[in-house]
Design a protein around this motif. Structure first.
Motif, mmCIF file in Angstrom:
data_model
loop_
_atom_site.group_PDB
_atom_site.id
_atom_site.type_symbol
_atom_site.label_atom_id
_atom_site.label_comp_id
_atom_site.label_asym_id
_atom_site.label_seq_id
_atom_site.Cartn_x
_atom_site.Cartn_y
_atom_site.Cartn_z
ATOM 1 N N TRP A 87 -11.240 0.552 9.965
ATOM 2 C CA TRP A 87 -10.005 1.054 9.361
ATOM 3 C C TRP A 87 -10.084 2.559 9.101
ATOM 4 C CZ3 TRP A 87 -7.121 -2.556 5.545
ATOM 5 C CH2 TRP A 87 -7.149 -3.872 6.007
ATOM 6 N N THR A 88 -11.065 3.240 9.682
ATOM 7 C CA THR A 88 -11.320 4.646 9.413
ATOM 8 C C THR A 88 -10.141 5.540 9.787
ATOM 9 O OG1 THR A 88 -13.672 4.243 9.701
ATOM 10 C CG2 THR A 88 -12.961 6.525 9.864
ATOM 11 N N THR A 89 -9.390 5.178 10.806
ATOM 12 C CA THR A 89 -8.270 6.019 11.260
ATOM 13 C C THR A 89 -7.009 5.814 10.426
ATOM 14 O OG1 THR A 89 -7.611 4.372 12.901
ATOM 15 C CG2 THR A 89 -9.120 6.110 13.631
ATOM 16 N N GLY A 90 -7.039 4.894 9.464
ATOM 17 C CA GLY A 90 -5.902 4.670 8.576
ATOM 18 C C GLY A 90 -5.460 3.221 8.571
ATOM 19 N N TRP A 91 -4.477 2.941 7.719
ATOM 20 C CA TRP A 91 -3.947 1.588 7.609
ATOM 21 C C TRP A 91 -2.539 1.654 7.046
ATOM 22 C CZ3 TRP A 91 -8.065 3.523 4.945
ATOM 23 C CH2 TRP A 91 -7.891 3.767 3.592
ATOM 24 N N SER A 92 -1.839 0.545 7.154
ATOM 25 C CA SER A 92 -0.476 0.501 6.624
ATOM 26 C C SER A 92 -0.279 -0.784 5.829
ATOM 27 C CB SER A 92 0.558 0.587 7.748
ATOM 28 O OG SER A 92 0.429 -0.501 8.624
ATOM 29 N N VAL A 93 0.690 -0.736 4.936
ATOM 30 C CA VAL A 93 1.070 -1.893 4.133
ATOM 31 C C VAL A 93 2.501 -2.243 4.539
ATOM 32 C CG1 VAL A 93 1.477 -2.771 1.805
ATOM 33 C CG2 VAL A 93 -0.404 -1.165 2.229
ATOM 34 N N SER A 94 2.691 -3.465 4.978
ATOM 35 C CA SER A 94 4.008 -3.916 5.402
ATOM 36 C C SER A 94 4.382 -5.181 4.663
ATOM 37 C CB SER A 94 4.019 -4.190 6.908
ATOM 38 O OG SER A 94 3.719 -3.024 7.618
ATOM 39 N N ALA A 95 5.685 -5.415 4.555
ATOM 40 C CA ALA A 95 6.195 -6.610 3.886
ATOM 41 C C ALA A 95 6.965 -7.461 4.892
ATOM 42 C CB ALA A 95 7.104 -6.219 2.736
ATOM 43 N N ASP A 96 7.014 -8.737 4.606
ATOM 44 C CA ASP A 96 7.788 -9.680 5.405
ATOM 45 C C ASP A 96 8.998 -10.109 4.576
ATOM 46 O OD1 ASP A 96 8.700 -11.585 7.183
ATOM 47 O OD2 ASP A 96 7.118 -13.027 6.749
ATOM 48 N N ILE A 97 9.937 -9.193 4.414
ATOM 49 C CA ILE A 97 11.103 -9.461 3.570
ATOM 50 C C ILE A 97 11.899 -10.655 4.081
ATOM 51 C CG2 ILE A 97 13.308 -8.502 2.769
ATOM 52 C CD1 ILE A 97 11.865 -5.780 2.614
ATOM 53 N N ALA A 98 11.989 -10.804 5.397
ATOM 54 C CA ALA A 98 12.744 -11.913 5.986
ATOM 55 C C ALA A 98 11.973 -13.236 5.934
ATOM 56 C CB ALA A 98 13.111 -11.591 7.427
ATOM 57 N N ARG A 99 10.688 -13.159 5.560
ATOM 58 C CA ARG A 99 9.815 -14.339 5.510
ATOM 59 C C ARG A 99 9.786 -15.110 6.837
ATOM 60 N NH1 ARG A 99 9.598 -16.823 -0.502
ATOM 61 N NH2 ARG A 99 9.470 -14.837 -1.571
#
Length: 105
Positions: A7-19
């Motif tokens: 994960w050294t190059t970065g990461w993201s946080v995403s949500a599953d709003i539509a489930r």
């Protein structure tokens, strides 16, 4: 440990709003770790090493646990940090990654 993800190059946080299992709603993106630092991960059985998913209650979904090693450019495993995410979603952090399931520093 064999395998794992970097994960050294970065990461993201995403949500599953539509489930619907797509996780297309970006919450936050983080850039690369500072020069010389590395971040490595390993999922428990049933998970994938390049992501950790929390359900609506905060528990880890699809895996028994998740581990991250944050490695410094000096000091080796004894100075690195091991972040453990338990199946309940509780985080613990400790110095020394030598017993971590994630790839070593």
């Amino acid at each position: 440990a064999a395998g794992g993800a970097n994960w050294t190059t970065g990461w993201s946080v995403s949500a599953d709003i539509a489930r619907n299992g797509t996780y297309t709603d970006l919450v936050r993106a983080t850039g690369a770790a500072k020069e010389g630092f590395t971040v490595k991960s390993k999922a428990g059985s049933g998970g994938t090493d390049n992501r950790v998913i929390f359900d609506v209650s905060g528990s880890v979904e699809s895996t028994s646990a998740f581990d991250l090693n944050v490695c410094r450019p000096w000091g080796g495993a004894s100075k690195a940090r091991w972040v453990h995410v338990s199946p309940s979603g509780m985080l613990t952090s400790r110095r020394d990654t030598s017993a971590s399931p994630a790839p070593s520093c």
